[in-house]
Design a protein around this motif. Structure first.
Motif, PDB file in Angstrom:
ATOM      1  N   ILE A 103       0.822  -1.206   0.000  1.00  0.00           N
ATOM      2  CA  ILE A 103       0.000   0.000   0.000  1.00  0.00           C
ATOM      3  C   ILE A 103       0.855   1.255   0.000  1.00  0.00           C
ATOM      4  CG2 ILE A 103      -1.729   1.297   1.308  1.00  0.00           C
ATOM      5  CD1 ILE A 103      -2.796  -1.470   2.234  1.00  0.00           C
ATOM      6  N   GLY A 104       1.964   1.244   0.741  1.00  0.00           N
ATOM      7  CA  GLY A 104       2.825   2.419   0.759  1.00  0.00           C
ATOM      8  C   GLY A 104       3.912   2.336   1.805  1.00  0.00           C
ATOM      9  N   PRO A 105       4.879   3.259   1.725  1.00  0.00           N
ATOM     10  CA  PRO A 105       5.994   3.251   2.669  1.00  0.00           C
ATOM     11  C   PRO A 105       5.648   3.956   3.979  1.00  0.00           C
ATOM     12  CG  PRO A 105       6.278   5.023   1.114  1.00  0.00           C
ATOM     13  CD  PRO A 105       5.035   4.264   0.682  1.00  0.00           C
ATOM     14  N   VAL A 106       6.286   3.527   5.045  1.00  0.00           N
ATOM     15  CA  VAL A 106       6.161   4.207   6.325  1.00  0.00           C
ATOM     16  C   VAL A 106       7.000   5.473   6.254  1.00  0.00           C
ATOM     17  CG1 VAL A 106       6.682   4.073   8.793  1.00  0.00           C
ATOM     18  CG2 VAL A 106       5.741   2.083   7.594  1.00  0.00           C
ATOM     19  N   VAL A 107       6.402   6.603   6.618  1.00  0.00           N
ATOM     20  CA  VAL A 107       7.070   7.896   6.584  1.00  0.00           C
ATOM     21  C   VAL A 107       7.637   8.233   7.961  1.00  0.00           C
ATOM     22  CG1 VAL A 107       6.731  10.358   6.150  1.00  0.00           C
ATOM     23  CG2 VAL A 107       5.558   8.679   4.743  1.00  0.00           C
ATOM     24  N   ARG A 108       6.879   7.920   8.996  1.00  0.00           N
ATOM     25  CA  ARG A 108       7.293   8.195  10.364  1.00  0.00           C
ATOM     26  C   ARG A 108       6.723   7.102  11.256  1.00  0.00           C
ATOM     27  NH1 ARG A 108       6.905  13.906  13.430  1.00  0.00           N
ATOM     28  NH2 ARG A 108       8.851  13.633  14.525  1.00  0.00           N
ATOM     29  N   ASP A 109       7.501   6.644  12.234  1.00  0.00           N
ATOM     30  CA  ASP A 109       7.105   5.485  13.025  1.00  0.00           C
ATOM     31  C   ASP A 109       7.673   5.628  14.432  1.00  0.00           C
ATOM     32  OD1 ASP A 109       6.519   2.907  13.919  1.00  0.00           O
ATOM     33  OD2 ASP A 109       7.459   1.908  12.228  1.00  0.00           O
ATOM     34  N   ASN A 110       6.877   5.333  15.448  1.00  0.00           N
ATOM     35  CA  ASN A 110       7.402   5.362  16.809  1.00  0.00           C
ATOM     36  C   ASN A 110       7.347   3.990  17.461  1.00  0.00           C
ATOM     37  OD1 ASN A 110       4.749   5.000  17.467  1.00  0.00           O
ATOM     38  ND2 ASN A 110       4.630   6.712  18.889  1.00  0.00           N
ATOM     39  N   TRP A 111       7.450   2.950  16.647  1.00  0.00           N
ATOM     40  CA  TRP A 111       7.416   1.575  17.142  1.00  0.00           C
ATOM     41  C   TRP A 111       8.607   0.824  16.584  1.00  0.00           C
ATOM     42  CZ3 TRP A 111       4.632  -0.589  20.850  1.00  0.00           C
ATOM     43  CH2 TRP A 111       4.642  -1.980  20.963  1.00  0.00           C
ATOM     44  N   LYS A 112       9.363   0.183  17.453  1.00  0.00           N
ATOM     45  CA  LYS A 112      10.493  -0.642  17.028  1.00  0.00           C
ATOM     46  C   LYS A 112      10.116  -2.091  17.281  1.00  0.00           C
ATOM     47  CE  LYS A 112      15.408  -1.399  17.748  1.00  0.00           C
ATOM     48  NZ  LYS A 112      16.576  -1.020  18.554  1.00  0.00           N
ATOM     49  N   ASN A 113      10.002  -2.866  16.215  1.00  0.00           N
ATOM     50  CA  ASN A 113       9.597  -4.259  16.350  1.00  0.00           C
ATOM     51  C   ASN A 113      10.535  -4.975  17.318  1.00  0.00           C
ATOM     52  OD1 ASN A 113       7.515  -3.908  14.540  1.00  0.00           O
ATOM     53  ND2 ASN A 113       8.694  -4.601  12.795  1.00  0.00           N
ATOM     54  N   GLY A 114       9.953  -5.768  18.235  1.00  0.00           N
ATOM     55  CA  GLY A 114      10.719  -6.509  19.224  1.00  0.00           C
ATOM     56  C   GLY A 114      11.100  -5.686  20.450  1.00  0.00           C
ATOM     57  N   HIS A 115      10.863  -4.383  20.418  1.00  0.00           N
ATOM     58  CA  HIS A 115      11.206  -3.496  21.531  1.00  0.00           C
ATOM     59  C   HIS A 115       9.966  -2.781  22.055  1.00  0.00           C
ATOM     60  CE1 HIS A 115      13.457  -0.546  23.871  1.00  0.00           C
ATOM     61  NE2 HIS A 115      12.739   0.384  23.280  1.00  0.00           N
ATOM     62  N   GLY A 116       9.255  -2.067  21.172  1.00  0.00           N
ATOM     63  CA  GLY A 116       8.059  -1.340  21.565  1.00  0.00           C
ATOM     64  C   GLY A 116       8.145   0.125  21.211  1.00  0.00           C
ATOM     65  N   SER A 117       7.531   0.974  22.047  1.00  0.00           N
ATOM     66  CA  SER A 117       7.485   2.415  21.807  1.00  0.00           C
ATOM     67  C   SER A 117       8.886   3.024  21.850  1.00  0.00           C
ATOM     68  CB  SER A 117       6.638   3.110  22.879  1.00  0.00           C
ATOM     69  OG  SER A 117       5.309   2.679  22.846  1.00  0.00           O
ATOM     70  N   VAL A 118       9.128   3.914  20.901  1.00  0.00           N
ATOM     71  CA  VAL A 118      10.352   4.726  20.891  1.00  0.00           C
ATOM     72  C   VAL A 118       9.930   6.171  20.688  1.00  0.00           C
ATOM     73  CG1 VAL A 118      11.868   2.881  20.045  1.00  0.00           C
ATOM     74  CG2 VAL A 118      10.722   4.364  18.404  1.00  0.00           C
TER      75      VAL A 118
END
Length: 170
Positions: free
Chosen positions: A23-38
């Motif tokens: 569907i499209g690229p992530v532009v901004r993200d506050n989740w790190k897989n395997g870690h959680g919120s960043v």
């Protein structure tokens, strides 16, 4: 478009539910897989579990919330977004891909930290509970959380996460 950060593929792409359609690229993200919120770049606080993504040319998006499940075309217009932080007692609805629209939720707590069994931690979350009726199921995460105004239009507040873990404070 906004969804839950844990719904993205390797924090880089948004795929359809069958994982077959980009569907499209992530532009901004506050989740790190395997870690959680960043923390987002430039922020001094954690802001939950979200990903902002761009809808690719050739794809389309509109300000509507689907009311039915994954095969429904019934929708509700999004009038605007909620202009304050969630507060205890707020009444909200959720829109999930699997279960569709579920209203009757009431905010019970804010600024909560969830510790999932695998060690992942979601910070600064809002908890809403339902006194009766059916709830959401796996596959509803990333769907909208909103309030319905007197004209039947939605005021977007956030997105839904289905939680199963331990709850604690930051």
């Amino acid at each position: 478009m906004v969804t839950a950060g844990h719904c993205t593929s390797g924090n880089g792409a948004i795929l359809n539910p069958s994982q077959s359609d980009y569907i499209g690229p992530v532009v901004r993200d506050n989740w790190k897989n395997g870690h959680g919120s960043v923390k987002l770049s430039g922020q001094s606080y954690y802001s939950g579990d979200m990903a902002l993504h761009r809808v690719n040319p050739g794809s389309s998006a509109s300000a509507r919330i689907y009311k039915g499940g994954k095969t429904s075309s019934s929708s509700r217009a999004v009038q605007d977004f909620w202009r304050r932080w969630a507060q205890e007692g707020d009444k909200v609805c959720t829109g999930g891909m699997m279960t569709g629209e579920k209203c009757g939720w009431k905010v019970a707590d804010t600024q909560v930290t969830f510790r999932y069994s695998g060690g992942t931690t979601a910070r600064n979350m809002v908890v809403a509970k339902k006194a009766s009726g059916s709830c959401t199921v796996n596959g509803d995460s990333g769907g909208p959380v909103y309030t319905v105004d007197s004209s039947g239009q939605a005021l977007r507040q956030g997105h839904h996460l289905r939680w199963r873990g331990r709850r604690g404070r930051p």
